[in-house]
Design a protein around this motif. Structure first.
Motif: not given
Length: 220
Positions: A97-102
Motif C-alpha cells: 500500500e503505497l498510494y492512499n485512498e485519494n
C-alpha cells in the motif's frame, strides 16, 4: 521464532509466485503474440505494444512503437484498453500500500518516521520488481521518447523530430488528460513514467504530441 520465520518465508514465496502469474495473448489484428502478467487483479501486457505504426521507435523489435497520446488511445486490441492513472496506481499498490485512498503519495510531514521508512522500502522494492528481469515479470523497458516538434536553429526556426532517453527513461501513456486543481490542460495528458537514475516512477504531465510507449491492460 524459527516457526514464525519459516511461515513468513513461505508467505513471501506464495506472494512472489502470485505476482508471476504469466501467460500470453495473440493480437487478432496482426497475429503478434505478447507476454502477459497478472498483478493484483489486473492482467497487463508484459511487453510494449507493437501495433500499427511504422517509424517511431529506436528498435521496434525490442521496444515496440512510440505513440502520440491520440494514437495511444486507439492502439489497444479488442478486450484490452489503455490504462488509467488509477489502474496504474492499483497495480503499484499490489506490491504494498503505497498510494492512499485519494491516490496520493503521503507527504513526509504527514507520516511518522517509521512509516516513512516502510513506504520508502515499498517504493524501491516495487521499482526493482517492475524492472526488466525483476520478480514481477512486468519488465519495464527504457524506450525513451520521440518529440516530432523540436525547434532548433537561428531564432528557433527549424523544426525537426528528435529521439531522447533510450536506456534511461520511459513514459507509458495513460487514458487521462492532465489536470491540476480541477483545471484540464488541453495540450497535456498524463503518463506514468520510470526513470532509471534515482529509481523514480510516478505520474507525469506530457505533451500529447510526444511519442511514448504503450502497455495495455485487459478489460474486466
Amino acid at each position: 521464532m524459527k516457526k514464525l520465520i519459516i511461515m513468513t518465508a513461505i508467505s513471501l514465496m506464495i506472494m512472489s509466485l502470485a505476482a508471476q502469474e504469466k501467460g500470453n495473448f495473440k493480437d487478432s489484428r496482426d497475429g503478434k503474440v505478447y507476454k502477459t502478467v497478472k498483478l493484483g487483479d489486473q492482467t497487463w501486457m508484459a511487453e510494449n505494444l507493437k501495433f500499427g505504426l511504422k517509424g517511431h521507435s529506436y528498435d521496434y523489435h525490442t521496444y515496440g512503437w512510440l505513440y502520440s497520446w491520440e494514437e495511444a488511445k486507439e492502439s489497444c486490441p479488442p478486450g484490452w484498453h489503455l490504462p488509467s492513472v488509477d489502474e496504474w496506481k492499483d497495480m503499484i499498490n499490489s506490491f504494498g500500500e503505497l498510494y492512499n485512498e485519494n491516490g496520493k503519495l503521503p507527504l513526509r510531514k504527514e507520516v511518522p518516521k517509521e512509516e516513512l521508512k516502510r513506504l520508502n522500502e515499498i517504493y524501491i522494492s516495487t521499482f526493482q520488481a517492475l524492472q526488466s528481469g525483476g520478480s514481477s515479470g512486468f519488465d519495464v523497458l527504457y524506450a525513451g521518447q520521440q518529440d516530432p516538434h523540436t525547434f532548433q536553429g537561428v531564432n528557433l526556426s527549424t523544426v525537426r523530430s528528435t529521439y531522447s532517453g533510450l536506456g534511461t527513461l520511459t513514459h507509458f501513456w495513460t487514458s487521462d488528460d492532465f489536470k491540476e486543481e480541477k483545471k484540464i490542460y488541453s495540450t497535456l495528458a498524463t503518463s506514468f513514467h520510470f526513470q532509471k537514475s534515482g529509481k523514480r516512477y510516478g505520474e507525469m504531465a506530457l505533451r500529447k504530441s510526444i511519442r511514448s510507449s504503450v502497455r495495455c491492460v485487459q478489460d474486466k
